[in-house]
Motif scaffolding. Structure first.
Motif, PDB file in Angstrom:
ATOM      1  N   UNK A 146       0.961  -1.096  -0.084  1.00 52.89           N
ATOM      2  CA  UNK A 146      -0.074  -0.020  -0.058  1.00 52.89           C
ATOM      3  C   UNK A 146       0.888   1.422  -0.201  1.00 52.89           C
ATOM      4  N   UNK A 147       1.967   1.041   0.342  1.00 54.10           N
ATOM      5  CA  UNK A 147       3.005   2.474   0.231  1.00 54.10           C
ATOM      6  C   UNK A 147       4.299   2.045  -0.017  1.00 54.10           C
ATOM      7  N   UNK A 148       4.390   1.425  -1.247  1.00 53.15           N
ATOM      8  CA  UNK A 148       5.406   1.016  -2.016  1.00 53.15           C
ATOM      9  C   UNK A 148       6.042   1.997  -2.954  1.00 53.15           C
ATOM     10  N   UNK A 149       7.328   2.127  -3.099  1.00 57.40           N
ATOM     11  CA  UNK A 149       8.092   3.129  -3.614  1.00 57.40           C
ATOM     12  C   UNK A 149       8.671   2.662  -5.104  1.00 57.40           C
ATOM     13  N   UNK A 150       7.991   1.513  -5.488  1.00 59.80           N
ATOM     14  CA  UNK A 150       8.299   0.817  -6.817  1.00 59.80           C
ATOM     15  C   UNK A 150       7.251   1.288  -7.671  1.00 59.80           C
ATOM     16  N   UNK A 151       7.642   2.039  -8.544  1.00 64.93           N
ATOM     17  CA  UNK A 151       6.327   2.439  -9.461  1.00 64.93           C
ATOM     18  C   UNK A 151       5.651   1.370 -10.489  1.00 64.93           C
ATOM     19  N   UNK A 152       6.377   0.439 -10.810  1.00 72.47           N
ATOM     20  CA  UNK A 152       6.002  -0.677 -11.651  1.00 72.47           C
ATOM     21  C   UNK A 152       4.969  -1.593 -10.940  1.00 72.47           C
ATOM     22  N   UNK A 153       5.413  -1.665  -9.666  1.00 74.23           N
ATOM     23  CA  UNK A 153       4.481  -2.428  -8.917  1.00 74.23           C
ATOM     24  C   UNK A 153       2.928  -2.127  -8.682  1.00 74.23           C
ATOM     25  N   UNK A 154       2.885  -0.858  -8.713  1.00 75.68           N
ATOM     26  CA  UNK A 154       1.463  -0.356  -8.833  1.00 75.68           C
ATOM     27  C   UNK A 154       0.878  -0.647 -10.024  1.00 75.68           C
ATOM     28  N   UNK A 155       1.281  -0.852 -11.044  1.00 74.69           N
ATOM     29  CA  UNK A 155       0.420  -1.029 -12.525  1.00 74.69           C
ATOM     30  C   UNK A 155       0.755  -2.545 -12.746  1.00 74.69           C
ATOM     31  N   UNK A 156       1.798  -3.325 -12.487  1.00 73.84           N
ATOM     32  CA  UNK A 156       2.286  -4.511 -12.925  1.00 73.84           C
ATOM     33  C   UNK A 156       1.962  -5.549 -11.786  1.00 73.84           C
ATOM     34  N   UNK A 157       2.184  -5.091 -10.632  1.00 72.38           N
ATOM     35  CA  UNK A 157       2.073  -6.132  -9.500  1.00 72.38           C
ATOM     36  C   UNK A 157       3.345  -6.777  -9.371  1.00 72.38           C
ATOM     37  N   UNK A 212       4.054  -9.576 -11.731  1.00 68.38           N
ATOM     38  CA  UNK A 212       4.067 -10.243 -12.846  1.00 68.38           C
ATOM     39  C   UNK A 212       5.118 -10.019 -13.679  1.00 68.38           C
ATOM     40  N   UNK A 213       4.927 -11.043 -14.618  1.00 68.06           N
ATOM     41  CA  UNK A 213       6.060 -11.003 -15.596  1.00 68.06           C
ATOM     42  C   UNK A 213       6.038  -9.710 -16.333  1.00 68.06           C
ATOM     43  N   UNK A 214       4.881  -9.171 -16.555  1.00 66.43           N
ATOM     44  CA  UNK A 214       4.988  -7.880 -17.450  1.00 66.43           C
ATOM     45  C   UNK A 214       5.865  -6.781 -16.609  1.00 66.43           C
ATOM     46  N   UNK A 215       6.072  -7.019 -15.322  1.00 66.55           N
ATOM     47  CA  UNK A 215       6.957  -5.920 -14.418  1.00 66.55           C
ATOM     48  C   UNK A 215       8.192  -6.004 -15.168  1.00 66.55           C
ATOM     49  N   UNK A 216       8.805  -7.167 -15.189  1.00 67.46           N
ATOM     50  CA  UNK A 216      10.254  -7.198 -16.041  1.00 67.46           C
ATOM     51  C   UNK A 216      10.300  -6.469 -17.102  1.00 67.46           C
ATOM     52  N   UNK A 217       9.154  -6.327 -18.040  1.00 74.76           N
ATOM     53  CA  UNK A 217       9.424  -5.664 -19.251  1.00 74.76           C
ATOM     54  C   UNK A 217       9.187  -4.068 -18.940  1.00 74.76           C
ATOM     55  N   UNK A 218       8.463  -3.670 -17.872  1.00 77.77           N
ATOM     56  CA  UNK A 218       8.359  -2.273 -17.500  1.00 77.77           C
ATOM     57  C   UNK A 218       9.673  -1.918 -16.892  1.00 77.77           C
TER      58      UNK A 218
END
Length: 159
Positions: A64-75, A77-83
């Motif tokens: 809920x207070x994470x500073x990693x921006x891709x986690x907000x959109x991608x969680x 998932x594998x998609x996060x690696x691409x982000x």
């Protein structure tokens, strides 16, 4: 260089772990970025151990207070690696090589990148995530919310 470059650099410092270097820079931060004086004053008056413990409590507990921006959109998932790869490519396109200990989407790294390049794309792309993070910080009652308030106030309105 955007007119808010100093604010972005100062906000990046505010959102990193409050070590001795952080504390040494507080007087400069307070003067350079008036929008962050409330946070800087709080940090200066809070004992070092207490401030460090609060940082860990705020940012190292759940999503809920994470500073990693891709986690907000991608969680997670594998998609996060691409982000993450896309963020690194953007850094390289501006002649910067990401060498930090954190991932390239770590908000302080993105703020520093924006400060150095004037490229608001990453912040604007994650405007919704930043607004949600700001709300979660405010709900938690932490002074870090004022840092996000200042950053979010500089972003162009969404389309």
């Amino acid at each position: 260089m955007p007119s808010d470059a100093v604010l972005y650099q100062a906000a990046a410092l505010c959102l990193t772990y409050p070590d001795d270097d952080f504390r040494a820079r507080l007087p400069l931060l307070r003067e350079a970025a008036p929008q962050l004086r409330e946070f800087a004053d709080h940090a200066a008056l809070t004992p070092a151990e207490e401030l460090a413990a609060h940082y860990v409590q705020v940012f190292d507990s759940g999503n809920r207070r994470i500073l990693y921006l891709s986690r907000w959109h991608d969680g997670d998932t594998r998609r996060r690696g691409m982000s993450l790869a896309r963020v690194e490519d953007l850094y390289r396109a501006h002649g910067l090589e990401f060498t930090g200990e954190e991932l390239p989407d770590f908000l302080p790294a993105v703020l520093e990148f924006t400060s150095r390049t004037g490229d608001l794309d990453l912040l604007a792309e994650h405007r919704e995530a930043l607004a949600r993070l700001r709300c979660h910080l405010a709900d938690f009652g932490t002074p870090y919310a004022s840092v996000l308030d200042a950053v979010c106030a500089t972003l162009p309105a969404g389309s």
